[in-house]
Design a protein around this motif. Structure first.
Motif, PDB file in Angstrom:
ATOM      1  N   LEU A  61      57.215  53.569  -0.261  1.00 43.75           N
ATOM      2  CA  LEU A  61      57.831  52.456   0.471  1.00 43.75           C
ATOM      3  C   LEU A  61      59.281  52.760   0.832  1.00 43.75           C
ATOM      4  CD1 LEU A  61      56.449  49.359  -1.503  1.00 43.75           C
ATOM      5  CD2 LEU A  61      55.924  49.992   0.859  1.00 43.75           C
ATOM      6  N   THR A  62      59.995  53.391  -0.092  1.00 43.81           N
ATOM      7  CA  THR A  62      61.416  53.667   0.132  1.00 43.81           C
ATOM      8  C   THR A  62      61.629  54.770   1.161  1.00 43.81           C
ATOM      9  OG1 THR A  62      61.897  53.040  -2.155  1.00 43.81           O
ATOM     10  CG2 THR A  62      63.589  54.279  -0.980  1.00 43.81           C
ATOM     11  N   VAL A  63      60.857  55.845   1.041  1.00 39.17           N
ATOM     12  CA  VAL A  63      61.066  57.008   1.899  1.00 39.17           C
ATOM     13  C   VAL A  63      60.346  56.874   3.240  1.00 39.17           C
ATOM     14  CG1 VAL A  63      60.751  59.509   2.098  1.00 39.17           C
ATOM     15  CG2 VAL A  63      61.385  58.494  -0.112  1.00 39.17           C
ATOM     16  N   PHE A  64      59.112  56.354   3.214  1.00 43.56           N
ATOM     17  CA  PHE A  64      58.291  56.329   4.426  1.00 43.56           C
ATOM     18  C   PHE A  64      58.015  54.929   4.958  1.00 43.56           C
ATOM     19  CE2 PHE A  64      56.988  60.102   1.925  1.00 43.56           C
ATOM     20  CZ  PHE A  64      57.444  61.090   2.795  1.00 43.56           C
ATOM     21  N   GLY A  65      58.355  53.904   4.179  1.00 47.41           N
ATOM     22  CA  GLY A  65      58.194  52.530   4.652  1.00 47.41           C
ATOM     23  C   GLY A  65      56.771  52.014   4.645  1.00 47.41           C
ATOM     24  N   THR A  66      55.844  52.734   4.011  1.00 45.90           N
ATOM     25  CA  THR A  66      54.455  52.294   3.957  1.00 45.90           C
ATOM     26  C   THR A  66      53.770  52.877   2.726  1.00 45.90           C
ATOM     27  OG1 THR A  66      52.303  52.361   5.074  1.00 45.90           O
ATOM     28  CG2 THR A  66      53.786  54.232   5.421  1.00 45.90           C
ATOM     29  N   LEU A  67      52.743  52.186   2.239  1.00 45.62           N
ATOM     30  CA  LEU A  67      51.973  52.687   1.103  1.00 45.62           C
ATOM     31  C   LEU A  67      50.889  53.661   1.539  1.00 45.62           C
ATOM     32  CD1 LEU A  67      51.491  49.421  -1.014  1.00 45.62           C
ATOM     33  CD2 LEU A  67      52.848  51.421  -1.652  1.00 45.62           C
ATOM     34  N   GLN A  68      50.606  53.690   2.844  1.00 44.59           N
ATOM     35  CA  GLN A  68      49.497  54.509   3.341  1.00 44.59           C
ATOM     36  C   GLN A  68      49.878  55.967   3.593  1.00 44.59           C
ATOM     37  OE1 GLN A  68      49.744  51.138   4.395  1.00 44.59           O
ATOM     38  NE2 GLN A  68      48.105  50.887   2.889  1.00 44.59           N
ATOM     39  N   HIS A  69      51.191  56.239   3.663  1.00 42.30           N
ATOM     40  CA  HIS A  69      51.620  57.605   3.959  1.00 42.30           C
ATOM     41  C   HIS A  69      51.222  58.552   2.825  1.00 42.30           C
ATOM     42  CE1 HIS A  69      54.101  60.767   5.762  1.00 42.30           C
ATOM     43  NE2 HIS A  69      54.430  61.076   4.517  1.00 42.30           N
ATOM     44  N   ARG A  70      50.885  59.776   3.213  1.00 39.72           N
ATOM     45  CA  ARG A  70      50.513  60.771   2.204  1.00 39.72           C
ATOM     46  C   ARG A  70      50.958  62.148   2.661  1.00 39.72           C
ATOM     47  NH1 ARG A  70      44.780  61.354  -0.936  1.00 39.72           N
ATOM     48  NH2 ARG A  70      45.208  63.333  -1.959  1.00 39.72           N
ATOM     49  N   ASP A  71      51.654  62.870   1.797  1.00 41.16           N
ATOM     50  CA  ASP A  71      52.016  64.249   2.094  1.00 41.16           C
ATOM     51  C   ASP A  71      52.108  65.033   0.787  1.00 41.16           C
ATOM     52  OD1 ASP A  71      54.335  63.433   0.915  1.00 41.16           O
ATOM     53  OD2 ASP A  71      55.640  63.815   2.632  1.00 41.16           O
ATOM     54  N   ILE A  72      52.505  66.292   0.888  1.00 44.34           N
ATOM     55  CA  ILE A  72      52.503  67.182  -0.263  1.00 44.34           C
ATOM     56  C   ILE A  72      53.497  66.736  -1.328  1.00 44.34           C
ATOM     57  CG2 ILE A  72      54.227  68.758   0.680  1.00 44.34           C
ATOM     58  CD1 ILE A  72      51.049  69.699  -1.326  1.00 44.34           C
ATOM     59  N   SER A  73      54.621  66.143  -0.912  1.00 38.61           N
ATOM     60  CA  SER A  73      55.626  65.699  -1.882  1.00 38.61           C
ATOM     61  C   SER A  73      55.077  64.575  -2.756  1.00 38.61           C
ATOM     62  CB  SER A  73      56.889  65.225  -1.160  1.00 38.61           C
ATOM     63  OG  SER A  73      56.601  64.141  -0.297  1.00 38.61           O
ATOM     64  N   LEU A  74      54.263  63.690  -2.174  1.00 38.76           N
ATOM     65  CA  LEU A  74      53.662  62.601  -2.941  1.00 38.76           C
ATOM     66  C   LEU A  74      52.643  63.146  -3.945  1.00 38.76           C
ATOM     67  CD1 LEU A  74      53.607  59.540  -3.269  1.00 38.76           C
ATOM     68  CD2 LEU A  74      51.767  59.458  -1.594  1.00 38.76           C
ATOM     69  N   GLU A  75      51.900  64.165  -3.552  1.00 38.43           N
ATOM     70  CA  GLU A  75      50.944  64.779  -4.469  1.00 38.43           C
ATOM     71  C   GLU A  75      51.666  65.448  -5.632  1.00 38.43           C
ATOM     72  OE1 GLU A  75      48.502  67.398  -2.211  1.00 38.43           O
ATOM     73  OE2 GLU A  75      47.433  65.773  -1.164  1.00 38.43           O
TER      74      GLU A  75
END
Length: 375
Positions: A164-178
């Protein structure tokens, strides 16, 4: 029933407690579920039969683990009980992950935490309070469990906050989140191991009352080490079979009933995996052993957050279906509220039936709300 059948072995070779024998009548659904699956019966019938079959198998698994733990001594036995405490949820989640039902797995994890804190503890307080006006327990133990659980919940919330803080949504997904989910999982497992060291070794005397109550519950005639190992292995295999059957029906059942995977995971799958623990906590409260009942309910939630969820994250990456620790906003809110409400109710070291009714009311509200959350 033939004496050589798996049902007869589970029923007669392992001496279950009286309360669990009633639960084990559901073992009749084991052959029923297999038959329905082989006959390609309606998915809902197979789903219900397999779910009802898993409940008594989880009870057998838990009893077998407890008996084996008594044979292994307090230290190894404590580690064994802690590791196998949520084996049923782990098995169901593994098959769900393998089938790609990642949202169901996440929902079952949050549902287990919420269900243990609100439904199981609520029923325990109502049943115990109906027989005993006031039930007391150690505030020190309860406070430590609540603090540990809140820390675990904070860790589970951080990936969502990051999104939410970095991308503004809960649906975003990338390698940093993993990577964040993997690191968070590693820290949680480390904290779980430290918690076991604290409870079983360095501060064992603090938890002596609960340990004595657990030992008293195991004073009944028990199976031999070999029987316990055999029952444990057989129950695990049968749970795996039933879990695969159950998971295969999730998609058609949710479509046929108009339910979301979120609701099925949070309410249905979570209840199936926790049935045995639910009955044990309620029986302990009825016998005025609220210390043990509270330990079962809050300890199960803590184990889900500190051990089961992190292990499943690593397992998901290993089998090629990566799962992050990003839960949706509604799951996060329900978990946090559950922990806070239980902390408020248990802070004075005593409970009554009305506090249990309050917990059940919150669970009912949460369950209805989950039902109406869109896919």
């Amino acid at each position: 029933m033939p004496k050589s059948s798996p049902l007869a072995v589970l029923w007669s070779k392992f001496p279950l407690k009286t309360g669990h024998r009633l639960l084990n009548l559901l073992l009749l659904f084991l052959p029923a579920a297999i038959a329905l699956d082989l006959l390609h019966s309606p998915p809902l019938a197979i789903f219900i039969a397999s779910a009802l079959a898993i409940a008594p198998l989880a009870s057998v698994l838990g009893e077998s683990t407890g008996t084996l733990a008594t044979h292994c001594g307090p230290s190894i036995g404590g580690i064994l009980s802690a590791t196998m405490g949520n084996a049923t949820e782990m098995i169901i989640a593994f098959f769900a992950l393998r089938a790609g039902h990642i949202n169901v797995v996440k929902a079952s994890l949050s549902g287990s935490i919420i269900g243990n804190l609100l439904l199981v503890l609520g029923l325990s307080l109502v049943v115990g309070g109906s027989r005993h006006t006031v039930q007391r327990f150690s505030r020190t133990t309860s406070s430590m469990n609540s603090t540990t659980l809140m820390i675990a919940v904070a860790a589970l919330v951080m990936p969502a906050v990051f999104n939410l803080t970095v991308f503004g949504t809960l649906q975003h997904r990338d390698i940093s989140l993993e990577h964040l989910s993997l690191w968070t999982s590693g820290v949680l497992i480390l904290l779980y191991l430290l918690n076991m060291l604290f409870v079983l070794r360095t501060h064992k005397s603090v938890f002596q009352q609960v340990q004595h109550q657990e030992e008293a519950e195991n004073d009944a005639p028990q199976a031999s080490r070999g029987q316990a190992i055999f029952s444990l292995a057989l129950a695990t295999v049968l749970i795996a079979v039933m879990s695969e059957v159950l998971v295969d029906q999730i998609a058609p059942v949710t479509k046929a009933l108009g339910m979301t995977e979120l609701f099925v995971g949070v309410i249905v799958v979570a209840l199936v995996g926790n049935a045995a623990e639910n009955s044990t906590a309620i029986m302990m409260a009825r016998r005025n052993k609220m210390e043990l009942s509270m330990a079962i309910a809050t300890g199960a939630s803590t184990q889900i957050a500190l051990f089961v969820a992190p292990v499943l994250v690593f397992l998901s990456f290993a089998i090629g279906h990566p799962m992050t620790l990003v839960f949706n906003g509604f799951e996060i809110a329900a978990i946090v509220l559950s922990v806070l409400i239980v902390e408020m109710i248990s802070s004075d070291g005593e409970t009554n039936w009305f506090e249990g009714a309050q917990l059940l009311a919150v669970y009912a509200i949460v369950a209805v709300a989950f039902y109406f959350v869109p896919e």
